[in-house]
Structure formats: structure tokens, C-alpha cells
Design an enzyme around this catalytic site. Sequence first.
Site, PDB file in Angstrom:
ATOM      1  N   SER A  52     129.376 -75.029  -6.529  1.00  0.00           N
ATOM      2  CA  SER A  52     130.208 -74.056  -7.226  1.00  0.00           C
ATOM      3  C   SER A  52     130.050 -74.066  -8.729  1.00  0.00           C
ATOM      4  CB  SER A  52     131.686 -74.277  -6.872  1.00  0.00           C
ATOM      5  OG  SER A  52     132.097 -75.576  -7.226  1.00  0.00           O
ATOM      6  N   HIS A 294     136.839 -75.580 -13.215  1.00  0.00           N
ATOM      7  CA  HIS A 294     135.479 -75.064 -13.068  1.00  0.00           C
ATOM      8  C   HIS A 294     135.088 -74.306 -14.324  1.00  0.00           C
ATOM      9  CE1 HIS A 294     135.646 -76.140  -8.848  1.00  0.00           C
ATOM     10  NE2 HIS A 294     134.380 -75.788  -8.741  1.00  0.00           N
TER      11      HIS A 294
END
Length: 315
Positions: A52, A294
Site C-alpha cells: 500500500s 500512509h
Amino acid sequence: MKTSVQAGVAGLLACGTLLTAVLVTRDGDDDSHSGIAYSAPSKGPYVALGDSYTAGPGITDPTGTPAGCDRSAGNYPALVAAELGLKGRDFRDVSCSGATTADLAGSQHTNDGTNSPQLRALSSTTRLVTVGIGGNDIDFSSMIKRCVAMGALYEMTGSGKYLHEDAPCEQNYVTGDSDAVREKIATTGERLTRVLTEVRRRAPEARVYVVSYPAILPADSADCGREMSLAPGDVTFLREKEQQLNSMLRQRASEAGAGYVDTYTPSADHNACAAKGTRWIEPLVPESPAAPVHPNARGERGMADAVLHTIKSAL
């Protein structure tokens, strides 16, 4: 690692994943957009493999299939391809949120479709490969989840709850000379070596680069309270584990004859606890489009610049 903004803390760092020393960044001496043109390593396709942190969940509307990979059109592979003038059949991004090294060779089942083995995207015509993997192999998302939970309890009860230790989470992983995370990193290194060997077999003419993870946490543990809900000592613990993971990636890349893209160094002051306008990594509650913990758009741009700088330096 497996990511989902709705999943909140439970989905943190499901990216998996999962770096050179002085690199071009948006906040430094950036020559990547100063009229100096980049050249593709050689004529032929670019294939991006990874988890990811490569896929870039939540940054823009998802692109590609399966939808469950949460792949963004604004991730660093897309930005690199655009700078190199690669499009259509010359660019394939098969990264997928939640991927481990095993998912490079085997099918990965997501909550919305199955991603084919990522290595299948490689061929004898491939000329550039980036690999961003490893974080899910060491269960970094589970570590974050546990440390956040224990950090919240630490804040409520005070360090006395843990016999005055300020790293309650670390004690779940390190006991005396035993370090469960270090052992997982070593095992992941062996898997990565096998992956890189297979990449070379499938794409013998390609330039291959292992891309590290950008800095998630600051050097000063005191600077990361509210944003991450971690006890001070656990900020240090998690930061050191990420650095150990990146060190392994660098070593294995070197041993395999692959390049290494250092995204950690240029991102050090742009971690999840930095100011909203400068951070590359979003905190527990994102304030810019991205999955929790993230890279945001700025982070993927910074990672792309690091990749491009490393490619240019090798030419």
C-alpha cells in the site's frame, strides 16, 4: 499492509510495507522539475511491484483492478512513469494494499477482487522495476494497532501502570536478548532475496530498484503525542524497527545487484507528526486524502522524486 480509512486503527499500516543519502525532495534543492529531463533507463516497460505504500490508498480515486488493491493514480509509480514519458503498455502498476512478499508470487485475495501474482507482469522486455515490500511480512500494522491501544491506556493511567516504563508496547516484542521483530525482519530478508532472484530471472534486462519506507515517526519522541497516541518510548521503538527494516532492504538489494531508493532520509522531517502542510505521512486521523498512517499526495510525490533521482544518478 491491508488498508481502509473506515477500518481506522484496525487497518493502520496495512500497507506492508513496507531508500540514497541526499535525495531530491520538494523542500530541498529539487532539480527534478527544473528543466532537466529524465530519460527512461532504456526503451521498454516499467513495472511497479509493492504494497500500500506503493499503491497509495485514499489519495485519489482508485485506478486499475481489482478495486480491492486501492491503487491510486497519484502514487509514486504513476508519477515516475509520467516523468519518464512511459504510458500505455510501457507502464504497469500491479501494487496492492496488503501485499506481502508471498503475494508477489501468488494470487492475493482482497475484499473486492483478486490480484494476480505481481511477478506475472514482468517479461523479457521489461526495462525498469521498482519493488516496495516488507512491512506486512513483519506485521507492522499489528504492531501499530497494539502500540496505539497501549499508548492510549498509558495516557489515561500514567506510566505507573507499567512500572514507570515509557515503552509499554515494546515489552511485547523484546525480552532480554530476544527480539521477535528483528527475527521477522531477518526472515523477510530471505524472502526478498528470493523475490529479487525471480525478478532477475523474469526480467533479465531490467534495472531493478528496491524502494524503502519513508519516515513514519520523528526522531524526537516528544513530538508525537496527540497525532499518534503512542507512549514516548514506543515512538522510539517503532522508529527503530522501521529503520532496521529499511537497512535490511538496502542490504538485500545490494547483495542481489539491485538499486536502493532511500525515501527515509528526505522524509525525516515530514513524518506523521509534522505539521499538516509539510507531512508526507498522515497520522491516525488523516487531514489530507490518504489512508491512516500512509503517504499522502505530498509523500508519494517525494517518493517519486527519490526514485527519479536514484535512476538519474545511475545513468
